[in-house]
Design an enzyme around this catalytic site. Sequence first.
Site, short mmCIF file in Angstrom:
data_model
loop_
_atom_site.label_atom_id
_atom_site.label_comp_id
_atom_site.label_asym_id
_atom_site.label_seq_id
_atom_site.Cartn_x
_atom_site.Cartn_y
_atom_site.Cartn_z
N ILE A 273 0.80 -1.09 0.08
CA ILE A 273 -0.08 0.04 0.10
C ILE A 273 0.94 1.22 -0.28
O ILE A 273 2.08 1.29 0.39
CB ILE A 273 -0.99 -0.09 1.30
CG1 ILE A 273 -0.23 -0.25 2.45
CG2 ILE A 273 -2.01 -1.11 1.15
CD1 ILE A 273 -1.14 0.00 3.65
N CYS A 274 0.18 2.45 -0.26
CA CYS A 274 0.99 3.67 -0.43
C CYS A 274 1.61 3.87 0.81
O CYS A 274 1.28 3.87 1.98
CB CYS A 274 -0.36 4.68 -0.35
SG CYS A 274 0.67 6.40 -0.93
N PRO A 275 2.82 4.35 0.78
CA PRO A 275 3.62 4.91 -0.50
C PRO A 275 4.55 3.98 -0.94
O PRO A 275 5.17 4.36 -2.14
CB PRO A 275 4.48 6.00 0.12
CG PRO A 275 4.71 5.67 1.25
CD PRO A 275 3.70 4.67 1.79
N GLU A 276 4.50 2.73 -0.62
CA GLU A 276 5.44 1.62 -1.08
C GLU A 276 5.47 1.62 -2.62
O GLU A 276 6.63 1.54 -3.33
CB GLU A 276 5.47 0.40 -0.56
CG GLU A 276 5.70 0.31 1.12
CD GLU A 276 5.66 -1.00 1.75
OE1 GLU A 276 6.40 -1.69 2.03
OE2 GLU A 276 4.26 -1.51 2.11
N ASP B 45 -2.77 -1.73 -5.07
CA ASP B 45 -3.45 -0.34 -4.33
C ASP B 45 -4.20 0.65 -5.29
O ASP B 45 -3.65 0.97 -6.06
CB ASP B 45 -2.06 0.19 -3.75
CG ASP B 45 -2.48 1.42 -2.78
OD1 ASP B 45 -3.45 1.79 -2.69
OD2 ASP B 45 -1.45 1.87 -2.27
#
Length: 108
Positions: free
Chosen positions: A20-23, A47
């Site tokens: 999920i964000c920011p990955e 995501d």
Amino acid sequence: MTTSTTQTTINHHLDTQGLICPEPVMMLHRIIRQAEGGEVIEILATDPATTRDIPNFCRHLGHELLNQETLAENVSLNADPDEITVASDDDAPINGTLYRYLVKKKTV
């Protein structure tokens, strides 16, 4: 290793499914730095934020978004449930949508 997919040569594959964000964008930024100008990166993501974040990433940094598509819905998420923040653990998502992007690194 390069793979040809409908007349586009893919030089790098990035699988961010379950992240999920920011990955996903952080991983894309890392692989973009390693890629040569003009090379194409394929990104798979689950995501929904990537539908906004990856086009913005390309626009702000000057890379070309060649393709953005939804490949499948209701795919199993391979994420650690402890990494996903939701209202309660009983509501943890187990399925999501699979998105695919092709990003061409800008030439200097």
